[in-house]
Design a protein around this motif. Sequence first.
Motif, PDB file in Angstrom:
ATOM      1  N   SER A 158       0.805  -1.219   0.000  1.00 38.15           N
ATOM      2  CA  SER A 158       0.000   0.000   0.000  1.00 38.15           C
ATOM      3  C   SER A 158       0.841   1.275   0.000  1.00 38.15           C
ATOM      4  CB  SER A 158      -0.962   0.009   1.191  1.00 38.15           C
ATOM      5  OG  SER A 158      -0.255   0.065   2.413  1.00 38.15           O
ATOM      6  N   GLU A 189      -4.272   5.152   0.787  1.00 39.74           N
ATOM      7  CA  GLU A 189      -5.452   4.791   1.575  1.00 39.74           C
ATOM      8  C   GLU A 189      -6.213   3.629   0.952  1.00 39.74           C
ATOM      9  OE1 GLU A 189      -9.557   6.868   3.262  1.00 39.74           O
ATOM     10  OE2 GLU A 189      -7.988   8.098   2.338  1.00 39.74           O
ATOM     11  N   ARG A 200     -10.484  -3.343   1.054  1.00 39.71           N
ATOM     12  CA  ARG A 200      -9.764  -4.436   1.711  1.00 39.71           C
ATOM     13  C   ARG A 200     -10.580  -5.725   1.680  1.00 39.71           C
ATOM     14  NH1 ARG A 200      -5.224  -2.968   4.772  1.00 39.71           N
ATOM     15  NH2 ARG A 200      -4.842  -0.707   4.771  1.00 39.71           N
ATOM     16  N   ASP A 226       0.994  -3.257   4.579  1.00 40.85           N
ATOM     17  CA  ASP A 226       0.995  -1.816   4.842  1.00 40.85           C
ATOM     18  C   ASP A 226       2.344  -1.304   5.323  1.00 40.85           C
ATOM     19  OD1 ASP A 226      -1.764  -1.238   4.233  1.00 40.85           O
ATOM     20  OD2 ASP A 226      -2.304  -2.314   6.057  1.00 40.85           O
TER      21      ASP A 226
END
Length: 336
Positions: free
Chosen positions: A191, A195, A201, A213
């Motif tokens: 990611s 966002e 997700r 992340d």
Amino acid sequence: MSEATSAYTSDALPGDVVDTVVIGGGAAGLNGALMLARSRRSVVVIDSGTPRNAPAAAMHGFIVLDGTPPFEILERGRKQVRQYGGHVVFGEVSSAEPAAPSPDGDLRFTVALADGRGLTARRLLVATGLRDVLPDVPGLAEHWGHSVVHCPYCHGWEVRDEPIGILATGPASIHHALLFRQLTDDLVYFSRGTELDADTRARFAARNIRVIDAPVQEVSGEKGGIVGVRLADGAFVERRVLAVATQMQARAEGLDGLKLPMEDLPDNMGRRFASGMAGTTEIPGVWVAGNATDLTAQVGASAAAGALAGSHINALLATADTDAALAAAQGDTVIA
């Protein structure tokens, strides 16, 4: 990210005013020049020899030519333009701008090259293409066009079933992930601080797309390609291919004098020359075709756009020629 340069035998610049100068010798520029040359127009292509797809081993997604090396397509294109009397000149444009019109009121443009040469044209076709801007991740750029790819239609078949990672650059990367998921069951989405809402997700989870992340520290590679991604926390994620939605910037060097309007794409995807039907612009006598105005066009679409622009230029030149002939004939009648 460096650009590969492909030099080749260059034609001499004509000394007379030419009907059209094409700035850019890719698919759009060469096909536009081909249409003009076949219409017996004097046309000169100015080409810097730095095509966008130079790093790629082959071009895909264009019937008949699928799998052909990019340099071979361009070499054949230059030969065909020359076959009909067109000129292809290896060089970089340092400036292009409107000039005083001809005595009969026809448009004129001056084009100067970086080596000091120059020429004058009645019309211009800008087909400079674009530049892909990669995220600043150590180790990424050196694998561009091979194990670092951007287009599932250009490269997808060749990387099918490999462990693929998506290096997110913005909202466009979400759709990018879904397209590459079609090509492999082993897909990881890095990611990189972009966002991802709960719905996205959940959709990724439903397709077995793993989301990471943790910040990306570097891309690790070897001579044969990348081997994985090192994260800031020290973890290493094995990957053989990385897909990146690049930021695409139309090449505009040397064209400031034309004052061509430009526009930004949403979500910081890139910047392009604004154009209308058949590549027309707000500047009379200047057309734009290919990736310089259509950032997502593949080779076939760029070539088609160049052909459409070339035919439109020829049609308007035919009208201008007729207007000039009529004015001259009427002037002779008055004098007689």
